[in-house]
Design a protein around this motif. Structure first.
Motif, mmCIF file in Angstrom:
data_model
loop_
_atom_site.group_PDB
_atom_site.id
_atom_site.type_symbol
_atom_site.label_atom_id
_atom_site.label_comp_id
_atom_site.label_asym_id
_atom_site.label_seq_id
_atom_site.Cartn_x
_atom_site.Cartn_y
_atom_site.Cartn_z
ATOM 1 N N CYS A 160 0.854 -1.201 0.000
ATOM 2 C CA CYS A 160 0.000 0.000 0.000
ATOM 3 C C CYS A 160 0.884 1.242 0.000
ATOM 4 O O CYS A 160 1.798 1.357 0.799
ATOM 5 C CB CYS A 160 -0.902 -0.025 1.230
ATOM 6 S SG CYS A 160 -1.890 1.463 1.460
ATOM 7 N N VAL A 161 0.614 2.182 -0.918
ATOM 8 C CA VAL A 161 1.472 3.366 -1.015
ATOM 9 C C VAL A 161 0.918 4.557 -0.228
ATOM 10 O O VAL A 161 1.506 5.628 -0.224
ATOM 11 C CB VAL A 161 1.755 3.779 -2.477
ATOM 12 C CG1 VAL A 161 2.641 2.756 -3.170
ATOM 13 C CG2 VAL A 161 0.465 4.001 -3.246
ATOM 14 N N GLY A 162 -0.234 4.355 0.414
ATOM 15 C CA GLY A 162 -0.713 5.409 1.309
ATOM 16 C C GLY A 162 -1.302 6.615 0.615
ATOM 17 O O GLY A 162 -1.061 7.755 1.003
ATOM 18 N N CYS A 163 -2.116 6.371 -0.396
ATOM 19 C CA CYS A 163 -2.803 7.497 -1.027
ATOM 20 C C CYS A 163 -4.226 7.560 -0.473
ATOM 21 O O CYS A 163 -4.579 6.835 0.439
ATOM 22 C CB CYS A 163 -2.814 7.337 -2.540
ATOM 23 S SG CYS A 163 -3.727 5.903 -3.139
ATOM 24 N N ALA A 214 -6.895 7.328 -2.596
ATOM 25 C CA ALA A 214 -7.790 6.917 -3.679
ATOM 26 C C ALA A 214 -8.929 6.038 -3.172
ATOM 27 O O ALA A 214 -10.098 6.284 -3.459
ATOM 28 C CB ALA A 214 -7.001 6.206 -4.774
ATOM 29 N N CYS A 215 -8.586 5.005 -2.380
ATOM 30 C CA CYS A 215 -9.628 4.056 -1.979
ATOM 31 C C CYS A 215 -10.702 4.729 -1.136
ATOM 32 O O CYS A 215 -11.899 4.479 -1.310
ATOM 33 C CB CYS A 215 -9.019 2.858 -1.246
ATOM 34 S SG CYS A 215 -7.934 3.267 0.125
ATOM 35 N N GLY A 246 -5.581 6.247 5.023
ATOM 36 C CA GLY A 246 -4.365 5.757 4.366
ATOM 37 C C GLY A 246 -3.236 6.776 4.411
ATOM 38 O O GLY A 246 -2.074 6.423 4.259
ATOM 39 N N TYR A 264 -3.550 0.617 6.743
ATOM 40 C CA TYR A 264 -4.482 -0.195 5.966
ATOM 41 C C TYR A 264 -5.327 -1.078 6.892
ATOM 42 O O TYR A 264 -6.514 -1.295 6.646
ATOM 43 C CB TYR A 264 -3.762 -1.053 4.911
ATOM 44 C CG TYR A 264 -4.777 -1.644 3.973
ATOM 45 C CD1 TYR A 264 -5.316 -0.883 2.943
ATOM 46 C CD2 TYR A 264 -5.274 -2.931 4.178
ATOM 47 C CE1 TYR A 264 -6.309 -1.378 2.137
ATOM 48 C CE2 TYR A 264 -6.271 -3.440 3.363
ATOM 49 C CZ TYR A 264 -6.789 -2.657 2.343
ATOM 50 O OH TYR A 264 -7.791 -3.144 1.558
ATOM 51 N N CYS A 316 -7.343 1.214 -6.926
ATOM 52 C CA CYS A 316 -6.113 1.172 -6.121
ATOM 53 C C CYS A 316 -4.925 1.044 -7.064
ATOM 54 O O CYS A 316 -4.864 0.120 -7.869
ATOM 55 C CB CYS A 316 -6.128 -0.008 -5.157
ATOM 56 S SG CYS A 316 -4.510 -0.218 -4.340
ATOM 57 N N PRO A 317 -3.956 1.969 -6.956
ATOM 58 C CA PRO A 317 -2.844 1.918 -7.903
ATOM 59 C C PRO A 317 -1.949 0.700 -7.741
ATOM 60 O O PRO A 317 -1.171 0.386 -8.634
ATOM 61 C CB PRO A 317 -2.071 3.212 -7.621
ATOM 62 C CG PRO A 317 -2.498 3.656 -6.276
ATOM 63 C CD PRO A 317 -3.894 3.148 -6.081
ATOM 64 N N VAL A 318 -2.030 0.022 -6.604
ATOM 65 C CA VAL A 318 -1.154 -1.140 -6.421
ATOM 66 C C VAL A 318 -1.964 -2.437 -6.309
ATOM 67 O O VAL A 318 -1.482 -3.439 -5.794
ATOM 68 C CB VAL A 318 -0.210 -0.958 -5.208
ATOM 69 C CG1 VAL A 318 0.752 0.194 -5.480
ATOM 70 C CG2 VAL A 318 -0.965 -0.711 -3.914
ATOM 71 N N ILE A 332 -4.601 -3.464 -4.563
ATOM 72 C CA ILE A 332 -5.116 -4.032 -3.314
ATOM 73 C C ILE A 332 -6.610 -4.284 -3.481
ATOM 74 O O ILE A 332 -7.349 -3.424 -3.938
ATOM 75 C CB ILE A 332 -4.780 -3.119 -2.118
ATOM 76 C CG1 ILE A 332 -3.268 -3.152 -1.906
ATOM 77 C CG2 ILE A 332 -5.525 -3.567 -0.860
ATOM 78 C CD1 ILE A 332 -2.763 -2.368 -0.728
#
Ligand code: SF4
Ligand code: SF4
Ligand code: SF4
Ligand code: SF4
Lengths: 334, 306
Positions: free
Chosen positions: A230-233, A235-236, A267, A288, A318-320, A322
């Motif tokens: 998780c990159v911590g944005c 978005a979700c 996040g 998360y 989610c950009p990664v 998840i």
């Protein structure tokens, strides 16, 4: 009571409401992106795409002013925003997963503290829901106990029927009032068959089992393997119909400015960053974990249901990669 | 016309990556390997960090392996221990970011074990990961890629990437915007930025956004309005574009990650074009301690000094 409205009459209804000065919020395209936004005219309505953000912003905008200040010499004057001036609104074309989110938000915003900004907009809004005819493999409303035909949260609920138009089900007094006020646009009964509804493929998830595991696994190595990526944005949380955290900031100069309320997300690193410099959620898996805990345990502890309607937005965006449905499904099997 | 793109080499590339990861982990050459693994939705992938050689078989490479994994090696990702040498799967565009990070003293070459991917391209979006790989769905950055075979890696599978000639979309879009009047361009970006929700996905996926506290998060004093309103959105995007000029080499992760479809890499490409015209500089090819915006030479344009 079931009635029928043709596509043309629905457009007339929306144009009439707009002409009367009501705010009509519905899915429309903004620079290539489908979003729930105020329509300038009924032609803008888009019913074949799920908006990228949810319908919650009709009550809980991305950003709103809550007061303004001015300073002249030693004199400071503060002006409150008057919620009585919020416009009458009709929120149209809201998918089942977005409409079902509204009562979930009602519970939070009218709990110990009554959020007058949310509640006043809510009071002035009639929700016209739309049965969902298209699902992808990120949708999982049926896995969390809802369905593409779910009427919860809607005042009037539209189901597309064969040959065009919609069968309309009134689900509340507000919905009834809307039909009554424009009764000429609705036909008495609906004879056509409903179009086939969406069939999300994710299997039903045992949410009580999920909660049971969460009750006992605040500390668990699984959080690292799930969320180190998780990159911590935001978005979700920002695309979610039921996430409801906000931040309050003062913006302006010493002479004048505004106090604003805007969306926040657990996040973000700064979400729990204390003034002392300490951060109790100092690593991403802890942040998360809060997302999952809040959705499938804390909200349930307080309000007896889940803080997720299975819309699948966070999975798609989610950009990664998840995948909350996959995570919860796995937890339910532990 | 939509043409399918032959992605069959990725099967062999996957096998080679697995074998190499297995070897370097079991021989103790690295403490971890950062790569891609498949996920629940058909065709979907996720970044994964592997420390156990037995799990190397999870690694894959497909057109859905879009992430620039370099972000996981920056100091912004505290969760990944930076002890010992770390293996990482890199495409050519990802490698440019690592080269930049080395130039900025964020990483040391000897701490990395680079597994390069002979790359024919990846998808532009993984919102629907089960999408056929074609001349339409390929990422715009891959249409103008000059690094299909990453150079200077420790290991690269032997497959040769054969790529179709495709029209350069960013170049065409930059031409279109440059032909606009300033007022038209302003209107274009105003409309695009009006969608920005300040989720900062663009920042969080960017390997160069490793600042421990972003200027745009500060509230004492507030440097940039943090609320998602026109003023703050414009300020954020200008800060972002400027801070990445001469550093960004175009992995396009910001653009892909943006849930509001804002064409962020267009700004990056325009800035890169300016730097090439003004300073004959291109980011990401060599480890440079200083970029054109952090140094002065007598060749620099000085016409602004009056
Ligand atoms: S958590 Fe994800 S799937 Fe659930 S309601 Fe929110 S955005 Fe939709
Ligand atoms: S789960 Fe995905 S969308 Fe949510 S904060 Fe993490 S990286 Fe961002
Ligand atoms: S600015 Fe965008 S394209 Fe450039 S390095 Fe960062 S994420 Fe990649
Ligand atoms: S990812 Fe897109 S919406 Fe989010 S902050 Fe960046 S530009 Fe704005």
């Amino acid at each position: 009571m079931k009635t029928y409205i043709s596509e043309q009459n629905l457009n007339t209804l929306l144009d009439t409401l707009i002409a009367e000065g009501k705010r009509v919020v519905a899915p429309r395209m903004n620079a290539g992106t489908p979003l729930y936004e105020p329509l300038a005219s009924a032609d803008e309505l888009v019913t074949d795409q799920l908006p990228k953000r949810s319908g919650k912003e009709a009550f809980f905008p991305l950003c709103e002013d809550i007061m303004s200040y001015e300073k002249e010499g030693q004199k400071v004057s503060i002006t409150d925003i008057d919620p009585a001036r919020f416009p009458e609104t009709v929120l149209v074309g809201v998918r089942s997963c977005d409409a079902a989110a509204i009562p979930v938000l009602d519970a939070v915003f009218s709990w110990d503290y009554k959020d007058e900004f949310f509640l006043e907009r809510r009071k002035k809004t009639t929700v016209v829901g739309l049965a969902c005819t298209m699902a992808d493999d990120a949708c999982f409303c049926t896995a969390v106990g809802l369905s593409p035909a779910e009427t919860r949260g809607s005042d009037l609920f539209l189901t597309p029927v064969e040959g065009g138009g919609y069968s309309c089900e009134t689900c509340s007094e507000k919905g009834e009032a809307l039909v009554k006020s424009y009764t000429a646009l609705f036909a008495e009964a609906c004879s056509s068959k409903a179009l086939p509804l969406a069939e999300p493929q994710t299997e039903k998830i045992d949410l009580q089992k999920v909660k049971g595991w969460l009750d006992n696994h605040f500390e668990d190595p699984a959080w690292d393997s799930i969320a180190t990526r998780c990159v911590g944005c935001g978005a979700c949380a920002f695309v979610c119909p039921v996430c409801h955290c906000f931040d309050i900031v003062d913006e302006g100069t010493e002479k004048s400015g505004k106090r604003r309320k805007n969306w926040d997300a657990c996040g973000f690193w700064k979400f729990t960053h204390h003034a002392s410099g300490h951060n109790p959620r100092d690593q991403q898996p802890k942040r998360y974990r809060n997302r999952i805990m809040h959705k499938f345990k804390y909200y349930d502890d307080k309000f007896g249901e889940t803080l997720c309607t299975g819309c699948g937005r966070c999975i798609r965006l989610c950009p990664v990669g998840i995948d909350i449905a996959g995570i919860v499904e796995e937890i339910s099997k532990k | 016309m939509t043409q399918p793109i032959d992605e069959s080499i990725y099967t062999a590339v996957t096998v080679a990556i697995q074998a190499e990861a297995q070897r370097i982990l079991s021989e103790g050459l690295v403490t971890a390997v950062v790569g891609y693994a498949s996920a629940r939705r058909k065709g979907s992938t996720q970044p994964i960090v592997i420390t156990d050689a037995a799990l190397a078989e999870k690694l894959i490479f497909t057109p859905a392996c879009v992430n620039n994994l370099a972000v996981y090696l920056t100091k912004a990702k505290k969760e990944i221990p930076k002890t010992g040498r770390i293996g990482i799967v890199v495409k050519g565009c990802d490698l440019k970011a690592l080269v930049g990070l080395m130039g900025e003293s964020q990483l040391k070459r000897e701490d990395l074990y680079l597994i390069g991917v002979p790359c024919i391209g990846v998808l532009g979006s993984i919102i629907q990961p089960d999408t056929a790989f074609t001349s339409d769905s390929i990422a715009p950055k891959c249409r103008e890629c000059d690094a299909h075979l990453p150079l200077g890696c420790d290991f690269v599978p032997s497959q040769q990437p054969i790529t179709p000639e495709l029209e350069k979309k960013y170049a065409a879009e930059i031409d279109r915007l440059e032909a606009m009047t300033p007022a038209e361009r302003w209107a274009y970006w105003k409309e695009q930025f009006s969608k920005c929700i300040k989720c900062y996905a663009c920042r969080q996926v960017c390997p160069f956004c490793f600042c421990e506290q972003c200027l745009c998060d500060r509230n004492k004093p507030q440097m940039v309005e943090t609320t998602p309103r026109p003023a703050g959105n414009f300020a954020w995007h200008i800060v972002r574009a400027m801070h990445l000029t001469g550093r960004c080499a175009g992995c396009a992760e910001c653009e892909r990650a943006c849930p509001m479809d804002i064409p962020l890499n267009l700004l990056n490409r325009k800035m890169a074009k300016e730097l090439k015209d003004l300073y004959e500089y291109e980011a990401g090819f060599e480890v440079n301690a200083k970029g054109p915006l952090t140094m002065f030479t007598e060749k620099d344009d000085q016409s602004f000094i009056k």
